[in-house]
Design a protein around this motif. Structure first.
Motif, mmCIF file in Angstrom:
data_model
loop_
_atom_site.group_PDB
_atom_site.id
_atom_site.type_symbol
_atom_site.label_atom_id
_atom_site.label_comp_id
_atom_site.label_asym_id
_atom_site.label_seq_id
_atom_site.Cartn_x
_atom_site.Cartn_y
_atom_site.Cartn_z
ATOM 1 N N LYS A 22 30.817 9.757 -11.988
ATOM 2 C CA LYS A 22 30.043 9.982 -12.983
ATOM 3 C C LYS A 22 28.748 10.761 -12.049
ATOM 4 C CE LYS A 22 27.633 10.333 -16.799
ATOM 5 N NZ LYS A 22 27.939 11.283 -17.875
ATOM 6 N N THR A 23 28.389 11.787 -12.468
ATOM 7 C CA THR A 23 27.206 12.602 -11.809
ATOM 8 C C THR A 23 27.479 12.666 -10.351
ATOM 9 O OG1 THR A 23 25.740 10.489 -11.651
ATOM 10 C CG2 THR A 23 25.446 11.872 -13.502
ATOM 11 N N ILE A 24 28.623 13.103 -10.004
ATOM 12 C CA ILE A 24 29.119 13.284 -8.848
ATOM 13 C C ILE A 24 28.419 14.457 -8.117
ATOM 14 C CG2 ILE A 24 31.118 13.897 -7.158
ATOM 15 C CD1 ILE A 24 32.935 12.981 -9.671
ATOM 16 N N SER A 25 28.019 14.199 -6.748
ATOM 17 C CA SER A 25 27.138 15.332 -6.247
ATOM 18 C C SER A 25 28.364 16.245 -5.565
ATOM 19 C CB SER A 25 26.352 14.602 -4.812
ATOM 20 O OG SER A 25 26.197 15.730 -3.768
ATOM 21 N N VAL B 237 43.410 20.961 -11.063
ATOM 22 C CA VAL B 237 43.226 19.983 -9.975
ATOM 23 C C VAL B 237 43.334 18.662 -10.841
ATOM 24 C CG1 VAL B 237 41.827 21.527 -8.553
ATOM 25 C CG2 VAL B 237 40.480 20.078 -10.367
ATOM 26 N N ARG B 238 43.710 17.647 -9.870
ATOM 27 C CA ARG B 238 44.073 16.344 -10.567
ATOM 28 C C ARG B 238 42.733 15.446 -10.199
ATOM 29 N NH1 ARG B 238 49.660 13.551 -9.252
ATOM 30 N NH2 ARG B 238 48.476 13.182 -7.360
ATOM 31 N N ILE B 239 42.151 14.566 -10.794
ATOM 32 C CA ILE B 239 41.332 13.690 -10.377
ATOM 33 C C ILE B 239 41.795 12.407 -10.151
ATOM 34 C CG2 ILE B 239 39.176 12.158 -11.227
ATOM 35 C CD1 ILE B 239 38.510 15.324 -11.040
ATOM 36 N N CYS B 240 41.391 11.632 -8.950
ATOM 37 C CA CYS B 240 42.015 10.607 -8.445
ATOM 38 C C CYS B 240 41.092 9.180 -8.358
ATOM 39 C CB CYS B 240 42.417 10.811 -7.012
ATOM 40 S SG CYS B 240 41.141 11.330 -5.702
ATOM 41 N N ARG B 241 40.162 9.606 -8.841
ATOM 42 C CA ARG B 241 39.133 8.288 -8.836
ATOM 43 C C ARG B 241 37.897 8.333 -9.982
ATOM 44 N NH1 ARG B 241 36.090 8.484 -3.017
ATOM 45 N NH2 ARG B 241 34.871 6.738 -3.898
ATOM 46 N N LEU B 242 37.558 7.013 -10.380
ATOM 47 C CA LEU B 242 36.397 7.267 -11.362
ATOM 48 C C LEU B 242 35.220 7.696 -10.884
ATOM 49 C CD1 LEU B 242 35.795 5.916 -14.110
ATOM 50 C CD2 LEU B 242 34.730 4.218 -12.952
ATOM 51 N N LYS C 19 37.758 10.339 -14.726
ATOM 52 C CA LYS C 19 38.785 9.071 -14.755
ATOM 53 C C LYS C 19 40.081 9.672 -14.016
ATOM 54 C CE LYS C 19 36.980 6.383 -18.758
ATOM 55 N NZ LYS C 19 37.307 5.786 -19.867
ATOM 56 N N THR C 20 40.502 8.690 -13.188
ATOM 57 C CA THR C 20 41.881 8.952 -12.516
ATOM 58 C C THR C 20 43.013 9.392 -13.686
ATOM 59 O OG1 THR C 20 41.342 7.107 -11.016
ATOM 60 C CG2 THR C 20 43.705 7.930 -11.284
ATOM 61 N N GLY C 21 43.451 10.532 -13.339
ATOM 62 C CA GLY C 21 44.526 11.237 -14.020
ATOM 63 C C GLY C 21 44.024 12.235 -14.868
ATOM 64 N N ASP C 22 42.690 12.435 -15.051
ATOM 65 C CA ASP C 22 42.214 13.624 -15.651
ATOM 66 C C ASP C 22 42.266 15.042 -14.818
ATOM 67 O OD1 ASP C 22 40.661 11.816 -17.455
ATOM 68 O OD2 ASP C 22 38.612 12.141 -16.945
ATOM 69 N N ILE C 23 42.483 15.970 -15.713
ATOM 70 C CA ILE C 23 42.897 17.376 -14.999
ATOM 71 C C ILE C 23 42.196 18.266 -15.400
ATOM 72 C CG2 ILE C 23 45.433 16.595 -14.642
ATOM 73 C CD1 ILE C 23 45.986 18.209 -16.822
ATOM 74 N N PHE D 48 28.254 15.386 -17.684
ATOM 75 C CA PHE D 48 28.323 14.927 -19.070
ATOM 76 C C PHE D 48 29.537 13.976 -19.403
ATOM 77 C CE2 PHE D 48 26.971 19.291 -18.233
ATOM 78 C CZ PHE D 48 25.508 19.289 -19.040
ATOM 79 N N PHE D 49 30.575 13.917 -18.450
ATOM 80 C CA PHE D 49 31.724 13.181 -18.908
ATOM 81 C C PHE D 49 31.964 12.403 -17.720
ATOM 82 C CE2 PHE D 49 32.534 16.955 -21.095
ATOM 83 C CZ PHE D 49 32.849 16.625 -22.568
ATOM 84 N N THR D 50 32.382 11.041 -17.974
ATOM 85 C CA THR D 50 32.796 10.083 -16.862
ATOM 86 C C THR D 50 34.438 10.585 -16.446
ATOM 87 O OG1 THR D 50 31.591 8.453 -17.298
ATOM 88 C CG2 THR D 50 33.336 7.782 -16.274
#
Length: 205
Positions: free
Chosen positions: A68-71, A61-66, A168-172, A164-166
């Motif tokens: 942190k501590t996402i519910s 999966v591809r992250i599309c937005r910034l 960011k857009t583009g992280d996979i 644990f990690f922020t």
């Protein structure tokens, strides 16, 4: 850009490693170096000094937005596309590292070890947690799975990693291998499918 991967996230694969099902309370997370990324149909050059190299087909999966501590209930908003990827593993080296209680970086994060297919927008599918995928080598299906069999869902994984990690857009994120897989050899032709879409194709050299 960060590459995350989840270990032992399917029951069948988990059992193959431990003989009985052993489920951790939280996802098993490891990372790969950015130089591990292999895309655009480029060939995978099998290392000649790392022993047997095995392939593990996974939904990515591809992250599309910034974030942190996402519910967990909002995690679906943080990724926009999926594909099939290959987590290449130097299996004999991994066994040695596990026996010594050492990290997996060398056996999992080497150059080219994160093959990545073409992205498909997730809204093309009714439910990301009901995706079937498979890997063919030389025209024969060698691995198949369904995301409904995950021990930890995509949303749970995203929520956990973001503690644990922020993100960011583009992280996979490679979400885990569904079953035991075998080694690759020179001249093997690999094709990965998401449902009936071929999203991954390359050769081993």
């Amino acid at each position: 850009m960060k590459i995350f991967a989840i270990g032992m996230n399917y029951a069948e694969y988990n059992k193959s490693l431990h003989e009985t099902l052993s489920v951790s309370e939280e996802p098993v997370v490891f990372t790969k170096a950015d130089s591990a990324l292999l895309k655009d149909h480029k060939p995978f050059f099998i290392p000649d000094d790392m022993g047997k190299i095995e392939c593990e087909a996974e939904v990515v999966v591809r992250i599309c937005r910034l974030g942190k501590t996402i519910s967990e209930r909002f995690a679906h908003r943080y990724y926009d596309a999926v594909t099939v990827g290959i987590d290449f593993t130097a299996r004999e080296l991994q066994q040695k590292l596990r026996e010594k209680g050492l990290p997996w970086d060398l056996c999992k994060g080497f150059d080219g070890s994160a093959a990545l297919g073409e992205w498909v927008q997730k809204d093309k599918f009714l439910d990301v947690q009901r995706l079937r995928f498979h890997l063919d080598i030389n025209g024969k299906t060698v691995q198949e799975g369904c995301t409904s069999d995950m021990l930890f869902t995509v949303d749970r994984i995203i929520s956990y990693i973001s503690r644990f990690f922020t993100l960011k857009t583009g992280d996979i994120i490679y979400t885990g291998c569904p079953a035991v897989c075998g080694p690759v050899s020179v001249n093997d032709h690999l094709e990965g499918y998401l449902e009936d879409r071929k999203v991954l194709e390359f050769n081993c050299k």
